[in-house]
Design an enzyme around this catalytic site. Structure first.
Site, PDB file in Angstrom:
ATOM      1  N   ARG A  12     -25.690  28.448 -22.735  1.00 44.41           N
ATOM      2  CA  ARG A  12     -24.163  29.410 -22.279  1.00 44.41           C
ATOM      3  C   ARG A  12     -23.591  27.784 -22.773  1.00 44.41           C
ATOM      4  NH1 ARG A  12     -24.473  33.660 -19.328  1.00 44.41           N
ATOM      5  NH2 ARG A  12     -23.305  34.780 -20.335  1.00 44.41           N
ATOM      6  N   CYS A  15     -28.111  28.814 -17.998  1.00 47.85           N
ATOM      7  CA  CYS A  15     -28.541  29.815 -17.429  1.00 47.85           C
ATOM      8  C   CYS A  15     -30.042  30.585 -17.703  1.00 47.85           C
ATOM      9  CB  CYS A  15     -27.651  31.056 -17.475  1.00 47.85           C
ATOM     10  SG  CYS A  15     -27.706  32.838 -18.280  1.00 47.85           S
ATOM     11  N   ARG A  54     -25.142  41.832  -9.568  1.00 49.47           N
ATOM     12  CA  ARG A  54     -24.022  40.770  -9.782  1.00 49.47           C
ATOM     13  C   ARG A  54     -23.211  42.120 -11.033  1.00 49.47           C
ATOM     14  NH1 ARG A  54     -25.379  35.656 -12.352  1.00 49.47           N
ATOM     15  NH2 ARG A  54     -23.187  35.806 -12.741  1.00 49.47           N
ATOM     16  N   LYS A  85     -17.477  45.423 -15.306  1.00 51.00           N
ATOM     17  CA  LYS A  85     -17.239  44.281 -15.056  1.00 51.00           C
ATOM     18  C   LYS A  85     -16.872  43.131 -15.720  1.00 51.00           C
ATOM     19  CE  LYS A  85     -21.627  41.600 -15.185  1.00 51.00           C
ATOM     20  NZ  LYS A  85     -21.736  40.011 -16.247  1.00 51.00           N
ATOM     21  N   ASN A  86     -17.550  43.242 -17.328  1.00 50.67           N
ATOM     22  CA  ASN A  86     -17.274  42.252 -18.369  1.00 50.67           C
ATOM     23  C   ASN A  86     -15.569  42.168 -18.456  1.00 50.67           C
ATOM     24  OD1 ASN A  86     -19.355  41.306 -17.850  1.00 50.67           O
ATOM     25  ND2 ASN A  86     -19.997  41.462 -19.831  1.00 50.67           N
ATOM     26  N   ASP A 128     -26.363  42.924 -24.900  1.00 51.51           N
ATOM     27  CA  ASP A 128     -26.053  43.350 -22.672  1.00 51.51           C
ATOM     28  C   ASP A 128     -27.882  44.927 -22.624  1.00 51.51           C
ATOM     29  OD1 ASP A 128     -23.138  42.791 -21.536  1.00 51.51           O
ATOM     30  OD2 ASP A 128     -25.380  41.139 -22.294  1.00 51.51           O
TER      31      ASP A 128
HETATM   32  C1  EPZ Z   1     -19.719  37.502 -22.249  1.00 55.41           C
HETATM   33  O1  EPZ Z   1     -20.531  36.170 -22.316  1.00 55.41           O
HETATM   34  C2  EPZ Z   1     -21.251  38.614 -21.913  1.00 55.41           C
HETATM   35  N1  EPZ Z   1     -20.132  38.564 -20.411  1.00 55.41           N
HETATM   36  C3  EPZ Z   1     -22.190  38.705 -21.489  1.00 55.41           C
HETATM   37  O2  EPZ Z   1     -22.612  39.359 -20.349  1.00 55.41           O
HETATM   38  C4  EPZ Z   1     -22.491  39.267 -23.107  1.00 55.41           C
HETATM   39  O3  EPZ Z   1     -23.610  38.655 -23.032  1.00 55.41           O
HETATM   40  C5  EPZ Z   1     -21.997  38.342 -23.916  1.00 55.41           C
HETATM   41  O4  EPZ Z   1     -20.619  38.283 -24.364  1.00 55.41           O
HETATM   42  C6  EPZ Z   1     -22.514  38.216 -25.776  1.00 55.41           C
HETATM   43  O5  EPZ Z   1     -21.674  39.403 -25.256  1.00 55.41           O
HETATM   44  C7  EPZ Z   1     -18.820  39.064 -19.534  1.00 55.41           C
HETATM   45  O6  EPZ Z   1     -17.854  38.907 -20.383  1.00 55.41           O
HETATM   46  C8  EPZ Z   1     -18.294  38.210 -18.275  1.00 55.41           C
HETATM   47  P1  EPZ Z   1     -20.345  34.179 -25.787  1.00 55.41           P
HETATM   48  P2  EPZ Z   1     -20.027  35.038 -23.322  1.00 55.41           P
HETATM   49  O7  EPZ Z   1     -19.566  33.734 -25.746  1.00 55.41           O
HETATM   50  O8  EPZ Z   1     -19.006  34.953 -23.273  1.00 55.41           O
HETATM   51  C9  EPZ Z   1     -22.201  30.755 -28.112  1.00 55.41           C
HETATM   52  C10 EPZ Z   1     -23.799  40.776 -18.555  1.00 55.41           C
HETATM   53  O9  EPZ Z   1     -25.127  40.746 -18.502  1.00 55.41           O
HETATM   54  N2  EPZ Z   1     -21.456  30.075 -27.377  1.00 55.41           N
HETATM   55  O10 EPZ Z   1     -19.784  35.814 -26.615  1.00 55.41           O
HETATM   56  O11 EPZ Z   1     -20.503  33.523 -21.791  1.00 55.41           O
HETATM   57  C11 EPZ Z   1     -23.627  31.452 -26.667  1.00 55.41           C
HETATM   58  O12 EPZ Z   1     -24.653  30.348 -25.730  1.00 55.41           O
HETATM   59  C12 EPZ Z   1     -23.238  39.176 -19.278  1.00 55.41           C
HETATM   60  O13 EPZ Z   1     -22.475  40.940 -18.456  1.00 55.41           O
HETATM   61  C13 EPZ Z   1     -21.084  29.067 -27.522  1.00 55.41           C
HETATM   62  O14 EPZ Z   1     -22.285  27.905 -28.902  1.00 55.41           O
HETATM   63  O15 EPZ Z   1     -21.267  35.104 -24.419  1.00 55.41           O
HETATM   64  C14 EPZ Z   1     -24.165  32.545 -26.878  1.00 55.41           C
HETATM   65  O16 EPZ Z   1     -24.738  32.132 -27.841  1.00 55.41           O
HETATM   66  C15 EPZ Z   1     -24.868  38.181 -20.022  1.00 55.41           C
HETATM   67  N3  EPZ Z   1     -20.578  27.868 -27.639  1.00 55.41           N
HETATM   68  C16 EPZ Z   1     -22.996  32.824 -28.586  1.00 55.41           C
HETATM   69  O17 EPZ Z   1     -22.403  31.502 -28.692  1.00 55.41           O
HETATM   70  C17 EPZ Z   1     -19.188  28.432 -26.582  1.00 55.41           C
HETATM   71  O18 EPZ Z   1     -18.075  27.804 -26.470  1.00 55.41           O
HETATM   72  C18 EPZ Z   1     -22.020  33.979 -27.530  1.00 55.41           C
HETATM   73  O19 EPZ Z   1     -21.473  33.926 -26.546  1.00 55.41           O
HETATM   74  C19 EPZ Z   1     -19.540  29.931 -26.523  1.00 55.41           C
HETATM   75  C20 EPZ Z   1     -20.477  30.801 -26.790  1.00 55.41           C
END
Ligand code: EPZ
Length: 420
Positions: free
Chosen positions: A121, A116, A397, A22-23, A305
């Protein structure tokens, strides 16, 4: 709404085939906005988030045709540069149309995704990077308005945090920028490499995907290409845990063991017996499991995850394990539901201390997010008696036909309308 009803205590056995990730499918779908040609994507997972992303693309003017796991996408001219809130609120990954829209059409209006169940996020790192490339960003009435006169400019960008979709969004935008972009402290997830492989087939010039420094040399446009989506490493891990937690023997086929190293190491440390082939993994419990500590980290560390699924397993392991969630600030909600099933877990800040019990007891529980749903189903497979997991729309999802795949392994899992 529907719930999943599980009769626990059956050992799983047999083979399960993994679907596309999915990702990886989500950013790859978003990246079709970057060029005119037709893109044919195969091994696409039948999950709701992919349908939602297809709706976003159609809203923007793309033609999306699907036939089983094959998606054909083309977009000659944009109909709108706005990704509306009613779509974005159901799937935050819609924010990944931002980079491609600004890069190709010079403007985008994307609803702020909001938080969420697992955390706030924010997307501040996505926006700061686009500003560094020359985009003007303003937030108005819950929408991100981004625009650039002419083309985005290549820039050197350091991500304060390793962000998966942030890295993907900016890597996509940089494909059409003027000049070279260097992303430092980039995320290294395999889905990023899969996106980069797809973009390179379309004429993008990308070096270093999969490492923490990615260099992108902008080109005028991208052409169409065909691509097979990489197998889902989190689905793989979920079925491996299903085999172990039930004391069974499961073969997970059409997967990428090389993308699952951290999880395989932890399962081995806990006493599971693994046989790893090129595109398959055979697992069996190998006696009573030992408790092991887990700390989630960006790839190649233990994936956040898989944290909830591993916690379900540790709930019946021998001894105590400390599970630390370092990526998201509130991704321990499933603890409360596991406690309802008799799990002995104490939350201390961002980590949980799990002391294994002999057996969990089936109970009615509620899913709060995608991976927490999987955790509760895994716990139900091992528990004594019946477990009813409500709000399984979270599950749909990101897991393709999870009930059918589990039933194929001998589980007693039924999907039925929730009792009001
Ligand atoms: C991706 O989410 C995945 N989703 C998530 O999978 C996964 O848990 C996550 O990466 C971490 O591996 C998709 O790829 C569609 P991040 P993403 O930006 O990109 C902070 C699932 O279950 N952050 O890597 O949204 C954030 O709050 C889902 O399939 C900022 O502060 O995660 C988090 O603490 C859930 N500012 C950390 O970074 C930003 O601009 C990592 O988040 C962006 C992120």
């Amino acid at each position: 709404m529907e719930c999943m009803v599980i009769q626990g205590g059956r050992r799983l056995a047999g083979e399960v085939r993994i679907s596309g990730a999915k990702n990886a499918a989500l950013p790859i779908l978003a990246s079709t906005l970057l060029g005119k040609g037709t893109c044919t994507l195969t091994n696409m997972p039948a999950v709701r988030d992919v349908v939602t992303m297809s709706k976003v693309l159609a809203h923007l003017g793309a033609r999306v045709e699907t036939e089983q796991d094959r998606y054909t996408v083309s977009l000659d001219a944009i109909a709108s540069c706005e990704a509306p809130y009613d779509l974005v609120k159901t799937m935050r990954a819609s924010v990944m149309v931002l980079g491609p829209l600004v890069a190709r059409w010079g403007e985008a209006v994307v609803a702020l995704p909001g938080g969420c169940a697992i955390g706030a996020r924010p997307i501040n790192l996505h926006l700061a990077a686009l500003e560094k490339m020359g985009a003007e960003i303003r937030i108005e009435h819950g929408n991100v308005h981004a625009r650039v006169r002419g083309r985005l400019k290549g820039a050197r960008i350091y991500f304060d945090l390793q962000t998966v979709t942030g890295t993907e969004n900016i890597m996509m935008a940089a494909c059409l920028a003027e000049g070279t972009t260097v992303l430092e402290n980039a995320a290294r997830e395999p889905e990023i490499s899969d996106l980069a492989n797809f973009l390179s087939k379309r004429g993008a010039r990308i070096q270093g995907a999969g490492t923490d420094v990615i260099t992108i040399e902008g080109v005028p446009e991208l052409r169409g290409a065909d691509h097979e989506i990489v197998p889902d490493r989190i689905e793989t891990g979920t079925y491996l845990v299903a085999g172990v937690i039930t004391g069974g023997e499961v073969r997970v086929a059409r997967c990428r063991p090389d993308h699952c190293e951290a999880l395989l190491a932890k399962l081995r440390e806990a006493g599971a017996e693994l046989k790893v082939e090129k595109e398959a993994i055979q697992v069996r419990a190998g006696g009573k499991l030992k408790a092991v500590d887990v700390k989630t980290l960006p790839y190649p560390g233990f994936p956040t995850d898989m944290q909830a699924q591993m916690m379900a397993l540790m709930a019946i392991a021998r001894g105590s394990s400390v599970i630390a969630e370092t990526v998201f600030e509130s991704r321990l909600i499933h603890v409360l539901e596991l406690q309802r099933m008799g799990a002995d877990i104490k939350i201390e800040g961002h980590h949980a201390v799990v002391t294994g019990v002999e057996r969990l007891g089936g109970a009615p529980v509620m899913a709060s997010d995608l991976r927490a749903s999987a955790c509760l189903i895994l716990a139900g497979l091992a528990a004594e008696g019946e477990t009813r997991v409500s709000r399984v729309y979270h599950l749909d999802r990101g897991y393709e036909r999870l009930d059918a795949k589990l039933t194929g392994l001998g589980a007693q899992v039924l999907r039925e309308a929730e009792r009001t």
